[in-house]
Write a protein that holds these residues in place. Structure first.
Motif, PDB file in Angstrom:
ATOM      1  N   GLY A 621     -12.016 -15.891  76.217  1.00 35.06           N
ATOM      2  CA  GLY A 621     -10.918 -15.746  75.264  1.00 35.06           C
ATOM      3  C   GLY A 621     -10.785 -16.886  74.278  1.00 35.06           C
ATOM      4  N   LEU A 622     -11.787 -17.753  74.231  1.00 40.37           N
ATOM      5  CA  LEU A 622     -11.750 -18.862  73.275  1.00 40.37           C
ATOM      6  C   LEU A 622     -11.672 -18.337  71.842  1.00 40.37           C
ATOM      7  CD1 LEU A 622     -11.807 -21.873  73.448  1.00 40.37           C
ATOM      8  CD2 LEU A 622     -14.274 -21.817  73.642  1.00 40.37           C
ATOM      9  N   ASN A 624     -10.380 -15.564  70.914  1.00 44.46           N
ATOM     10  CA  ASN A 624      -9.079 -14.939  70.707  1.00 44.46           C
ATOM     11  C   ASN A 624      -8.067 -15.976  70.199  1.00 44.46           C
ATOM     12  OD1 ASN A 624      -7.204 -12.581  72.780  1.00 44.46           O
ATOM     13  ND2 ASN A 624      -6.749 -13.416  70.767  1.00 44.46           N
ATOM     14  N   ALA A 625      -8.103 -17.163  70.822  1.00 38.19           N
ATOM     15  CA  ALA A 625      -7.165 -18.202  70.420  1.00 38.19           C
ATOM     16  C   ALA A 625      -7.572 -18.841  69.103  1.00 38.19           C
ATOM     17  CB  ALA A 625      -7.073 -19.264  71.511  1.00 38.19           C
ATOM     18  N   THR A 626      -8.815 -18.628  68.687  1.00 39.00           N
ATOM     19  CA  THR A 626      -9.319 -19.248  67.463  1.00 39.00           C
ATOM     20  C   THR A 626      -9.091 -18.368  66.238  1.00 39.00           C
ATOM     21  OG1 THR A 626     -11.041 -20.307  68.783  1.00 39.00           O
ATOM     22  CG2 THR A 626     -11.383 -20.270  66.412  1.00 39.00           C
ATOM     23  N   GLN A 633      -9.584  -9.809  70.117  1.00 35.24           N
ATOM     24  CA  GLN A 633      -8.660  -9.868  71.253  1.00 35.24           C
ATOM     25  C   GLN A 633      -9.442  -9.750  72.540  1.00 35.24           C
ATOM     26  OE1 GLN A 633      -5.180 -10.152  71.406  1.00 35.24           O
ATOM     27  NE2 GLN A 633      -5.152 -10.601  69.217  1.00 35.24           N
TER      28      GLN A 633
ATOM     29  N   PRO B  44      -7.515 -16.602  81.541  1.00 37.31           N
ATOM     30  CA  PRO B  44      -8.874 -16.876  82.014  1.00 37.31           C
ATOM     31  C   PRO B  44      -9.281 -18.336  81.841  1.00 37.31           C
ATOM     32  CG  PRO B  44      -8.901 -15.222  80.247  1.00 37.31           C
ATOM     33  CD  PRO B  44      -7.475 -15.551  80.511  1.00 37.31           C
ATOM     34  N   CYS B  45      -8.865 -18.943  80.732  1.00 32.67           N
ATOM     35  CA  CYS B  45      -9.352 -20.287  80.422  1.00 32.67           C
ATOM     36  C   CYS B  45      -8.264 -20.984  79.619  1.00 32.67           C
ATOM     37  CB  CYS B  45     -10.625 -20.177  79.574  1.00 32.67           C
ATOM     38  SG  CYS B  45     -11.290 -21.749  78.989  1.00 32.67           S
ATOM     39  N   GLY B  47      -8.756 -22.590  77.150  1.00 34.92           N
ATOM     40  CA  GLY B  47      -9.128 -22.338  75.757  1.00 34.92           C
ATOM     41  C   GLY B  47      -8.590 -21.018  75.226  1.00 34.92           C
ATOM     42  N   ARG B  48      -8.119 -20.153  76.125  1.00 40.77           N
ATOM     43  CA  ARG B  48      -7.514 -18.884  75.707  1.00 40.77           C
ATOM     44  C   ARG B  48      -6.102 -19.103  75.182  1.00 40.77           C
ATOM     45  NH1 ARG B  48      -5.479 -15.690  73.564  1.00 40.77           N
ATOM     46  NH2 ARG B  48      -4.930 -13.515  73.997  1.00 40.77           N
ATOM     47  N   ILE B  49      -5.518 -20.243  75.520  1.00 42.25           N
ATOM     48  CA  ILE B  49      -4.103 -20.457  75.210  1.00 42.25           C
ATOM     49  C   ILE B  49      -3.935 -20.780  73.729  1.00 42.25           C
ATOM     50  CG2 ILE B  49      -2.081 -21.881  75.690  1.00 42.25           C
ATOM     51  CD1 ILE B  49      -3.453 -22.325  78.518  1.00 42.25           C
ATOM     52  N   ASN B  50      -3.281 -19.895  73.056  1.00 43.54           N
ATOM     53  CA  ASN B  50      -2.921 -20.126  71.667  1.00 43.54           C
ATOM     54  C   ASN B  50      -1.674 -21.009  71.693  1.00 43.54           C
ATOM     55  OD1 ASN B  50      -1.939 -19.860  69.024  1.00 43.54           O
ATOM     56  ND2 ASN B  50      -2.951 -17.862  68.814  1.00 43.54           N
ATOM     57  N   PRO B  51      -1.649 -22.114  70.942  1.00 43.24           N
ATOM     58  CA  PRO B  51      -0.455 -22.966  70.952  1.00 43.24           C
ATOM     59  C   PRO B  51       0.818 -22.184  70.630  1.00 43.24           C
ATOM     60  CG  PRO B  51      -2.238 -24.047  69.796  1.00 43.24           C
ATOM     61  CD  PRO B  51      -2.729 -22.664  70.129  1.00 43.24           C
ATOM     62  N   ARG B  87      -6.286 -28.545  70.581  1.00 45.50           N
ATOM     63  CA  ARG B  87      -5.185 -27.725  70.069  1.00 45.50           C
ATOM     64  C   ARG B  87      -3.851 -28.229  70.600  1.00 45.50           C
ATOM     65  NH1 ARG B  87      -8.421 -22.338  71.704  1.00 45.50           N
ATOM     66  NH2 ARG B  87      -9.689 -22.161  69.827  1.00 45.50           N
TER      67      ARG B  87
END
Lengths: 652, 155
Positions: A621-622, A624-626, A633, B44-45, B47-51, B87
């Motif tokens: 999901g890297l 997705n957050a980028t 998604q 999952p990670c 890095g998946r976390i959107n601020p 981030r």
């Protein structure tokens, strides 16, 4: 959506500090929840049957189970709901055991928290979509990295099961550490007699391709379809022509080369066959010691070689193979013991490591099986063994027990008596750790039958006196100081992860611990799997272990690989990223951040768009957050699903 | 009622599946008692976390947000936590600008074997949030009534 909620008691594990019926009652009021109940053991057969019956009776389209951690039973319940006829991803778990009942005793707070976690799970479930795995074909070939006893066992088992096996060995011969041993404990049978035939089997097995003196260059791809690049290092001898006659090694004038196989006990030649039983039995040139490479003229080996196999212009070669599974069996190395000033830090020639001593004991070793002091070649009479050198020592960052030293020291003390009947062995130990079949009896035998004197205590210093070495240490059982005048001191040096283990782990995308040992998937239930699908572990690379355990783990890793590749098609995990092409602006940010190169740019009617390669995506999901557009998604963990969880926690 | 009135504050945790969620499980298996305020969301990670998830929680009424992932160099997905660290570090700097006390947010690294470390992290962070008290409610949000006390701003 019609959601059913099941609150598990887990006997008294949850029900002891959570009012499960109360949670079920509160959950009944959550949006879309049409059925809510508490249940004694949700994971047991009656529990699963009750879930399935409720799905059918109430026409449920989604299920929440509040019980233990999803890392434990998510697969169990997904299968259960699938049996009930709903998609396995229309299921959520609330972790009310590890995260609630086991960490607090306040029933009111726990019950409230459990209800909150159920609300969160139900809120997410409302946005879940049915996901279906895609099937893809597998390559029925296994890569075994490392040709020690664990790797050999894994390779032979897999090959016997009909899989093709590619074995990569860093050294010019397979056999690993076991090939260097003279005898093995606790049976004192000859190491090369039991390993040698296995090595020959590897060479002769029609399903095994061996790349000796080669290293893993690069791994890409995914479970079932890894693309592997192997670097065949230049040996400067054409192995297709080399017959292993050994004429070149007899004539080579550079006779001062370091003998890697014999642990530096005595020198060797620059062109060599490591030992008589080497597999493959081919010569290779150690460039650093070769006169032709260093002084520009020699060429003796090329002149004497009867088949014209010498090729000084040879270059490293890259071989590409496709494999379905990988077994890492890279073993261990000895810790550099010269950090210890008290043992002479390598200054005294008559202080040797246990592996050097092993080579001295071996009939095919540089001393022909006669124990000789490296300093003057005399036969030693008083031999001191020091255990726990670089094991159980936090001061050098090696706090762990290497596990096999107690046993091999006992073996070496027995062999010393066998070789030199009028010798006396002394063993300085911390504790004797011998928890194996027949092991403790063995350590008793060495003391009772062979008269080895065991001294419980550490050695504080070794210093030369006359032609001898004085070993001064404590005897903690007698409560005093002891001094032994020794002819030879053998250090039971502990092991550490093989050099380059972290770099290899990063190539394989597996985890390693603080010491560089590879991490198994679960310390108890997944001892040979890793967290990267299709990569398995065997032998000491996962943690130090003796030969029987290494062989067992080699077989276990092979069994896992065989199981994986027994299927023609594998299912891909559908919890991966997907792109809404309408939203994608082709900025390439996702392509740049993806650690797995799982996203590529495609052209859609003149517009650049991102596309996920489904079998390569690992679902982190890297991307997705980028993505600035929210166009890409992660299925099952979409922005909306996570935000629904946040909302469920914050809004009420 | 989301939290126990007067006893608990609203703390949201975002934990990566492979390390920190496992670490929290390990803490549970070891029966390492912790305060009950924290609610954990599994991702999952890190890095998946959107601020923005963190922002959404803080604006939505959370009194504290805790993010935890694998230790640097130990990410299950090779490098996700490095992205997370960048981030979240930027987010920390941004929070005061938005009128949120940055002490209400923290990120940390806990591995799957570090149950005791997880207990320590939860105890410390919960104590910190309790020391700060309930967060100020933002205009237009439907935070509970007792969430009206203004925070001391940190410059």
């Amino acid at each position: 959506m019609r959601i059913g909620v099941f609150i598990c008691h887990c006997g008294s594990n949850i029900a002891g500090t959570v009012d499960c019926a109360g949670v079920a009652q509160r959950a009944a009021a959550y949006p879309d929840v049409v059925y809510s109940t508490d249940i004694m053991y949700a994971c047991a057969e009656p529990g699963q049957d009750a879930v399935i019956a409720a799905v059918k009776e109430h026409g449920l389209t989604g299920v929440v189970v509040a019980s233990c951690t999803p890392r434990m039973h998510e697969p169990t319940f997904r299968k259960a709901v699938e049996r009930a006829g709903i998609n396995r991803y229309m299921f959520e778990m609330a972790n009310i055991r590890e995260h609630v009942s086991w960490i607090g005793k306040d029933v009111e707070a726990n019950t409230n928290k459990a209800a909150e976690l159920v609300r969160m799970a139900a809120a997410k479930l409302r946005l879940n979509r049915e996901l279906k795995p895609k099937s893809f074909p597998v390559t029925k070939r296994v890569l075994v990295i490392g040709g020690g006893v664990a790797g050999i066992q894994a390779a032979l088992d897999a090959a016997d099961a009909g899989l093709e096996v590619v074995m990569v060995e860093k050294q010019p011969t397979i056999g690993g550490k076991m090939a260097k041993l003279d005898k093995t404990f606790p049976t004192v049978d000859c190491s090369s007699c039991i390993l040698g035939p296995r090595m020959v089997d590897v060479a002769q097995h029609p399903n095994i391709t061996l790349y000796a003196y080669s290293e893993l260059e690069e791994v890409s791809g995914y479970v079932g379809n890894f693309d592997v690049k192997i670097r065949k290092k230049a040996t400067y001898v054409n192995w297709d022509k080399c017959t292993g006659c050994g004429l070149c090694t007899e004539k080579c004038p550079s006779k001062k080369s370091y003998d890697r196989f014999n642990e530096g006990v005595g020198p060797t030649t620059a062109i060599l066959i490591p030992f008589p039983q080497a597999i493959p039995k081919k010569a290779s040139i150690e460039r650093d010691y070769c006169r032709l490479f260093n002084q520009g003229k020699c060429g003796v080996c090329a002149k004497v070689c009867p088949t014209g196999a010498i090729d000084y212009a040879m270059q490293d070669e890259i071989v590409e193979v496709k494999v379905g599974g990988i077994v890492a069996a890279t073993g261990y190395d000895l810790v550099d013991w010269t950090v210890y000033g008290e043992y002479g830090a390598g200054r005294y020639p008559d202080v040797v490591t246990s592996l050097q001593y092993e080579r001295m004991l071996s009939a095919s070793g540089p001393t022909g099986g006669h124990i000789k002091r490296p300093s003057d070649g005399k036969e030693p009479k008083d031999v001191v063994f020091i255990q726990c050198v670089a094991s159980r020592d936090p001061s050098i960052g090696r706090p762990y027990c290497s596990g096999f030293c107690c046993m091999y020291t006992a073996k070496q003390a027995i062999l010393t008596k066998d070789h030199i009947p009028d010798s006396q062995s002394y063993v300085f130990y911390m504790d004797i750790r011998s928890p194996g079949k027949g092991y403790d009896e063995f350590t008793r035998r060495v003391q009772e039958e062979y008269g080895a004197r065991y001294v419980r205590g550490r050695v504080s210093m070794i210093y030369p006196k006359g032609g001898k070495l004085v070993v001064r240490g404590a005897d903690t059982l007698m409560g005093g100081q002891v001094e032994v005048e020794a002819d030879l001191v053998v250090l039971a040096v502990g092991g550490e992860a093989a050099a380059g283990s972290p770099a290899l782990a990063e190539k394989l995308r597996i985890s390693y611990d603080g010491y560089g040992f590879f991490m198994e998937g679960h310390p108890k239930l997944k001892p040979v799997e890793t967290n990267t699908a299709g990569v398995f572990l065997a032998g000491a690379c996962q943690g130090l272990k003796d030969i029987p355990s290494s062989v067992a783990q080699g077989s276990a890793a092979a069994a896992k690989a065989i199981g994986l590749l027994s299927r023609n098609m594998l299912d891909s995990d559908p919890q991966i990223a997907f792109v809404s092409v309408n939203r994608c602006v082709g900025c390439r940010k996702c392509i740049e951040v993806c650690p797995f190169k799982a996203i590529r740019e495609i052209d859609m009617r003149g517009q650049p768009k991102a596309e996920v390669i489904e079998t390569v995506c690992q679902g982190c999901g890297l991307c997705n957050a980028t993505c600035p557009q929210g166009a890409i998604q992660l299925s099952h963990f979409t922005d909306n699903q996570i935000l629904a969880e946040v909302e469920a926690l914050c809004r009420f | 009622m989301s939290v126990l009135e007067g006893k608990e504050l609203r703390i949201v945790g975002f934990l990566c599946n492979w390390c920190s969620y496992g670490g929290a499980d390990t803490a549970g298996v070891g029966r390492f008692t912790q305060p009950t305020d924290l609610r954990i969301i599994r991702v999952p990670c890190s890095g998946r976390i959107n601020p923005l998830f963190v922002m959404k929680a803080l604006i939505g009424g959370a009194d504290g947000v805790l993010v935890s992932g694998c230790h640097p160099r130990d990410c299950h997905y090779a490098e996700g936590n490095y992205y997370a660290r960048r981030r979240l570090e930027v987010l920390k700097g941004l929070l005061p600008v938005l009128g949120i006390n940055p002490s209400r947010f923290e990120y940390t690294w806990v591995s799957a074997s570090e149950g005791q470390r997880w207990q320590h992290v939860v105890e410390t962070f919960t104590a910190r949030i309790h020391a700060l008290g309930p967060a100020q409610a933002f205009a237009g949000t439907t935070g509970p009534a007792n969430h009206n006390r203004a925070d001391a701003m940190v410059s």
